[in-house]
Design an enzyme around this catalytic site. Structure first.
Site, PDB file in Angstrom:
ATOM      1  N   CYS A 344      -4.450   6.703  -7.683  1.00 28.26           N
ATOM      2  CA  CYS A 344      -3.859   6.544  -9.010  1.00 28.26           C
ATOM      3  C   CYS A 344      -4.924   6.718 -10.094  1.00 28.26           C
ATOM      4  CB  CYS A 344      -3.134   5.204  -9.124  1.00 28.26           C
ATOM      5  SG  CYS A 344      -1.901   5.179 -10.464  1.00 28.26           S
ATOM      6  N   HIS A 441       0.354   4.525  -4.165  1.00 29.51           N
ATOM      7  CA  HIS A 441      -0.065   3.177  -3.793  1.00 29.51           C
ATOM      8  C   HIS A 441       0.583   2.829  -2.450  1.00 29.51           C
ATOM      9  CE1 HIS A 441      -2.026   2.203  -7.562  1.00 29.51           C
ATOM     10  NE2 HIS A 441      -0.966   2.621  -8.224  1.00 29.51           N
TER      11      HIS A 441
END
Length: 524
Positions: A344, A441
């Site tokens: 991310c 994630h």
């Protein structure tokens, strides 16, 4: 309406409220009650995506798991995600509203109470028991006027309160008794009992302390809870908890090899606004891995893999990374043949530039990133919140998790994706194969995928047939579940057993009071 409510508040932050609520939730659920968790206001950059595409604090998602239900935006109607020293992103009932300075948020907290109560009463319609977790300290009387997180909320729904103190911090008697002293009498009267958490050593040594607190306050002593190592498997709520856990585990697993087989060393720079750091939990559970937490002021150590995790404010954290000289350490690491992975915000940092034309994270700007991936990121105002699954590119190795980001990344290295999610290419891999990033994630949560990514980073013993691969499957060591969620459930069960042993659950349950149906009808 049959729901009852009980609120758990603390003498301070990080005294174990979230963990105790999770343990109570699992224990009461196992008794056949329909239990739901609730936290009116949370401040954390460790968030979870709900099935309907909202976001809540990771602690409430964990508590929902303890209850055997899916996470719901109503379980944490107000979530603050810090973006620096003075401001935070405001999430209301799972949706991003705005970014506020701390003082501005304090002035409008009471305006959020209707949404908080609406969420609470919706949950009450489908529960036997709602366990409410407070935030920070119950004794923050300077914030009481507009409080929606502790006594202000308890007053709004007439909830009885159990107060938690942490004996491992020291001064637990003073913190418990002192809380009663500083609270307004009507607030102090809401506290019906107390729990002392994280006792180490002989618990009989504090029996007199429990009696003193009870005699001085009039509160029921509900439990003296010993420290439970199994809870370290559970996601940490904030970065301070993460840091203490990583440092402890690093010292416990300091040896770099076992039976002559080297562990894979993963260095993790701990940036100020690290987010969604439960991505590290499956790596912590992997026996062949040493996580090396790197604090500001330290150099990056020699390692096999540098892992850049998520960030709530990527540009600000990138500036810290560069100011610390970690960018040069990473370049030297790559020159030695080392690998670098970003997740991310960490993925965004690996590219050439990060642009924020709308001022999503601060002032509009475009900054040079690390230049290790041939990609560029443009931050925007639309947040992507989605659970997703797929495969490591070119394999049948499954991955699953969620995306939670406000950036769009493009560039030549995306032609070599790391993953394929829902049939679409995702992430990027550099031409040299040493640098790679993803927005996913939870990418390490499935053990087969985790091992494949560790093998990619140079850990050949993590490939099928390798020593660490087999060790984790029970041949030479502890069995590691294929799904990290199974390890979390094992820890929750151990925590519930712990609650049954050291907390008077019958007395705790007896304190819960019925939710006011008339007030609920008026609010809804």
């Amino acid at each position: 309406m049959t729901a009852r409510v009980l609120m758990v508040q603390g003498t301070g932050s990080s005294v174990g409220k979230s963990t105790l609520v999770a343990g109570l939730a699992r224990a009461f659920t196992r008794r056949g009650l329909r239990v739901l968790p609730f936290k009116p206001q949370n401040m954390s950059n460790n968030a979870a995506v709900t099935p309907d595409g909202g976001e809540i604090g990771r602690a409430q998602a964990l508590q929902a798991r303890a209850c055997g239900v899916l996470p719901d935006v109503d379980m944490n109607p107000v979530l603050l995600k810090p973006q620096g020293e003075t401001g935070a992103q405001l999430i209301v009932q799972g949706r991003r509203q705005e970014t506020l300075a701390a003082r501005a948020y304090q002035k409008q907290k009471d305006k959020l109470l209707p949404a908080v109560l609406e969420s609470f009463y919706r949950l009450a319609e489908r529960a036997d028991l709602i366990l409410v977790e407070g935030a920070g300290s119950a004794s923050e009387v300077n914030l009481r006027a507009r409080d929606i997180a502790n006594m202000g909320f308890a007053q709004a729904v007439n909830a009885p309160v159990v107060l938690v103190g942490d004996i491992d911090r020291g001064g637990v008697i003073a913190s418990l008794v002192g809380t009663q002293v500083v609270l307004a009498p009507e607030d102090a009267a809401r506290i019906k009992g107390f729990i002392v958490n994280r006792m180490r050593g002989d618990i009989t040594l504090f029996h007199d302390g429990m009696a003193f607190v009870s005699q001085r306050t009039g509160w029921a002593p509900l439990g003296l809870v010993p420290d439970l190592p199994a809870v370290r498997t559970l996601p940490a709520e904030d970065a301070a908890d993460l840091m203490s856990t990583l440092v402890s585990e690093h010292s416990d697993r300091a040896e770099i090899s076992q039976n002559g087989v080297s562990r894979l060393r993963i260095a993790v720079p701990l940036l100020p606004l690290i987010a969604n750091f439960d991505d590290l939990d499956p790596l912590r559970a992997e026996p062949g891995v040493i996580l090396l937490p790197v604090k500001q002021g330290e150099r990056l150590p020699e390692c096999d893999l540098v892992l850049l995790p998520g960030s709530k404010a990527t540009i600000a954290d990138l500036a810290v990374l560069q100011a610390e000289g970690w960018d040069q350490d990473i370049l030297a690491h790559v020159a030695r043949g080392g690998h670098v992975m970003g997740v991310c915000g960490g993925y965004q940092m690996l590219g050439r530039t990060i642009a924020d034309p709308a001022g999503t994270e601060g002032e509009p700007e475009c900054v040079a990133a690390l230049g290790l991936l041939d990609v560029e990121t443009v931050l925007g105002e639309n947040k992507r919140l989605e659970e997703t699954s797929g495969f490591i590119e070119g394999t049948e190795t499954e991955v699953s998790g969620y995306e939670m980001h406000m950036g769009q990344t493009s560039g030549a290295d995306r032609q070599r994706p790391l993953l394929r999610l829902n049939g679409q290419p995702e992430g990027a891999v550099a031409a040299n194969g040493q640098i790679y990033g993803t927005y996913l994630h939870g990418v390490f949560a499935n053990r087969t995928a985790r091992l494949a990514l560790l093998a990619r980073a140079g850990g050949k013993n993590f490939a099928p047939g390798g020593w660490w691969y087999e060790s984790g499957r029970g041949a030479n060591g502890p069995n590691v579940p294929e799904k990290h969620g199974a390890a979390i459930d094992q820890a929750l069960d151990a925590l519930a057993d712990h609650m049954e042993t050291y907390v008077d659950l019958d007395a705790v349950l007896a304190l819960a009071q019925p939710v006011n149906a008339q007030e609920a009808a008026r609010t809804l």
